[in-house]
Design a protein around this motif. Structure first.
Motif, PDB file in Angstrom:
ATOM      1  N   GLU A   1       0.828  -1.209   0.000  1.00  0.00           N
ATOM      2  CA  GLU A   1       0.000   0.000   0.000  1.00  0.00           C
ATOM      3  C   GLU A   1       0.864   1.261   0.000  1.00  0.00           C
ATOM      4  N   GLU A   2       1.907   1.257   0.843  1.00  0.00           N
ATOM      5  CA  GLU A   2       2.778   2.422   0.931  1.00  0.00           C
ATOM      6  C   GLU A   2       3.559   2.644  -0.360  1.00  0.00           C
ATOM      7  N   LEU A   3       3.967   1.550  -1.004  1.00  0.00           N
ATOM      8  CA  LEU A   3       4.661   1.664  -2.283  1.00  0.00           C
ATOM      9  C   LEU A   3       3.762   2.321  -3.320  1.00  0.00           C
ATOM     10  N   ALA A   4       2.481   1.928  -3.336  1.00  0.00           N
ATOM     11  CA  ALA A   4       1.531   2.502  -4.287  1.00  0.00           C
ATOM     12  C   ALA A   4       1.306   3.990  -3.988  1.00  0.00           C
ATOM     13  N   LYS A   5       1.194   4.333  -2.692  1.00  0.00           N
ATOM     14  CA  LYS A   5       0.992   5.731  -2.321  1.00  0.00           C
ATOM     15  C   LYS A   5       2.213   6.575  -2.685  1.00  0.00           C
ATOM     16  N   ALA A   6       3.395   6.027  -2.444  1.00  0.00           N
ATOM     17  CA  ALA A   6       4.616   6.745  -2.775  1.00  0.00           C
ATOM     18  C   ALA A   6       4.712   6.974  -4.282  1.00  0.00           C
ATOM     19  N   SER A   7       4.357   5.959  -5.055  1.00  0.00           N
ATOM     20  CA  SER A   7       4.381   6.091  -6.515  1.00  0.00           C
ATOM     21  C   SER A   7       3.410   7.171  -6.976  1.00  0.00           C
ATOM     22  N   ALA A   8       2.224   7.192  -6.380  1.00  0.00           N
ATOM     23  CA  ALA A   8       1.231   8.203  -6.743  1.00  0.00           C
ATOM     24  C   ALA A   8       1.726   9.602  -6.379  1.00  0.00           C
ATOM     25  N   PHE A   9       2.378   9.713  -5.230  1.00  0.00           N
ATOM     26  CA  PHE A   9       2.918  11.013  -4.812  1.00  0.00           C
ATOM     27  C   PHE A   9       3.944  11.518  -5.811  1.00  0.00           C
ATOM     28  N   ILE A  10       4.839  10.637  -6.222  1.00  0.00           N
ATOM     29  CA  ILE A  10       5.871  11.035  -7.181  1.00  0.00           C
ATOM     30  C   ILE A  10       5.237  11.437  -8.507  1.00  0.00           C
ATOM     31  N   GLU A  11       4.223  10.700  -8.921  1.00  0.00           N
ATOM     32  CA  GLU A  11       3.586  10.952 -10.216  1.00  0.00           C
ATOM     33  C   GLU A  11       2.791  12.251 -10.214  1.00  0.00           C
ATOM     34  N   GLN A  12       2.188  12.560  -9.084  1.00  0.00           N
ATOM     35  CA  GLN A  12       1.266  13.699  -9.029  1.00  0.00           C
ATOM     36  C   GLN A  12       1.911  14.990  -8.551  1.00  0.00           C
TER      37      GLN A  12
END
Length: 447
Positions: free
Chosen positions: A163-174
């Motif tokens: 879950e944290e990996l997905a959130k981190a990826s979204a943060f970087i993307e957005q």
């Protein structure tokens, strides 16, 4: 944008030649440094919207705090007698109450941290924490510059890690700041200790995909090397090298327990750097001390950081320069193995290099972003000297910073915040602090 002329100051450029210009001037246009030189070459004041007489001041690049956790101002004074560079100390005094954090706690805490940083001369900082979106919003409102690494703490929970990996990826993307003041990164908290090997490898893949840096704690606590030596017969640094961390940009905090072989790994990497946090290291009670001198001799970029203010209690980077120099002298048994000039560079241009921002900030050069601070040299301790760096490092204080510009925008004038009201920041933080710790106590009663 307002054009500005600063004049009458001693200008410490921190450029490749370490130029110091007595009675110098600096021009700012469109957020960038448009000119710099001695008084004889100064342009007409009528050509500028704002003219600031800085006689008696030192003008220099804004300071770069290469490692902290800005939301953790909420824990200031809450870890006395605990070593935050050990698993037990961190978990008991930080991680357990952290479980009561909610997103609305973050903005007021980070705003206070940003205010404290900019008022003491820090214009850029490198952060690592969760709630990264909330941190970014608060930093944007403050107007300073930050590399924000989304902190990932797994602690054996594979589902949480995913879950944290997905959130981190979204943060970087957005999270792409329109004005370029915020840079998103990845932040594995403590490799192998609270991030599994499989998660670490997945984090490397995502960092490569987005072309972002990785900011992590390395060789900070005794558990780091114990874990990897037990599992793989490798130090933590060697295990991270095996898992691909050193192929891209990696910025490692603390690094107390590095062997010569570990230092060689940093030296051969294309973009590896260390955040030397001397105060936090001393307060931890750990025997190890970051081998900053050896790292620098090997060609590794070494920057300075305060760590969080539970471990340090202060964001004052001038004080951090001083302690970094003293600790290095103690470790090496040599008087001033790191010169005052180099300590200033570690807090400015070397910090910028560590964050991949040295073409933009870290020195006063034409074309760079106008991230500038002015320090009042008229007070006690700042008597005449042939060496302005030494008097700053060993006699100075962040409390002597009077004016601050970031990208040409004046954020501090005569020690007063211009974008935000400090009294309101402090009021909002005080209520948040009270609410948070009441929540922690209730959670403890239930447990």
């Amino acid at each position: 944008m307002v054009s500005t002329l600063l004049h009458g100051a001693t200008v410490l450029t921190v450029d490749a030649e370490n130029r110091v210009i007595e009675d110098g001037w600096m021009a700012i246009r469109d957020g960038r440094i448009a000119g710099i030189g001695p008084r004889a070459t100064m342009p007409q004041t009528s050509l500028f919207d704002d003219v600031v007489d800085l006689a008696g001041h030192l003008v220099m690049p804004g300071l770069v705090n290469a490692h902290t956790h800005s939301a953790m101002v909420l824990f200031r004074g809450r870890s006395e007698g605990q070593s935050l560079l050990t698993m037990d100390g961190w978990y008991n005094s930080i991680r357990e109450p952290e479980l009561s954090l909610v997103s609305s706690d973050i903005g007021p805490a980070v705003k206070l941290s940003c205010a404290e940083m900019v008022l003491s001369g820090t214009t850029t900082f490198c952060d690592q924490y969760f709630f990264a979106e909330e941190i970014a919003e608060a930093v944007s409102q403050a107007g300073i510059r930050a590399v924000i690494a989304y902190g990932i703490v797994q602690l054996g929970d594979e589902e949480r890690g995913a879950e944290e990996l997905a959130k981190a990826s979204a943060f970087i993307e957005q999270q792409r700041s329109a004005d370029g003041r915020i840079v998103p990164w990845f932040g594995p908290h403590a490799p192998y200790v609270d991030n599994s090997e499989s998660l670490l490898r997945a984090e490397v893949e995502v960092a490569v995909k987005y072309g972002v840096g990785m900011h992590l704690h390395m060789a900070a606590g005794p558990e780091d090397n114990e874990e990897t030596l037990k599992r793989y017969g490798l130090t933590a640094t060697q295990a991270l090298d095996r898992d691909g961390f050193f192929n891209g940009r990696v910025h490692a905090a603390h690094c107390l327990d590095l062997s010569d072989d570990d230092i060689a790994i940093f030296a051969k990497a294309p973009a590896a750097s260390v955040a030397y946090c001397a105060t936090a290291g001393l307060r931890s009670g750990r025997e190890g001390i970051c081998p900053a001198v050896k790292l620098r001799e090997a060609g590794v970029v070494v920057a300075l950081g305060t760590d969080n203010v539970a471990a340090n209690n202060s964001y004052d980077m001038v004080a951090e320069m001083r302690l970094a120099g003293l600790v290095a002298s103690h470790r090496e048994g040599v008087a001033q193995p790191i010169s005052s000039r180099d300590l200033v560079r570690m807090a400015t241009i070397e910090g910028a290099k560590a964050l991949g921002l040295d073409k933009e900030i870290g020195s006063l050069e034409i074309g760079k972003a106008a991230d500038i601070i002015a320090i009042d040299l008229s007070g006690p301790g700042y008597s005449e000297t042939p060496d302005v760096e030494t008097v700053l490092v060993y006699s100075g204080s962040g409390r002597d910073v009077r004016h601050v510009w970031v990208s040409g925008e004046r954020l501090v004038a005569d020690r007063k915040l211009l974008r935000q009201d400090y009294a309101q920041i402090r009021h909002d933080y005080s209520q948040t602090y009270k609410d948070f710790w009441q929540r922690v106590e209730k959670a403890r009663e239930v447990a």
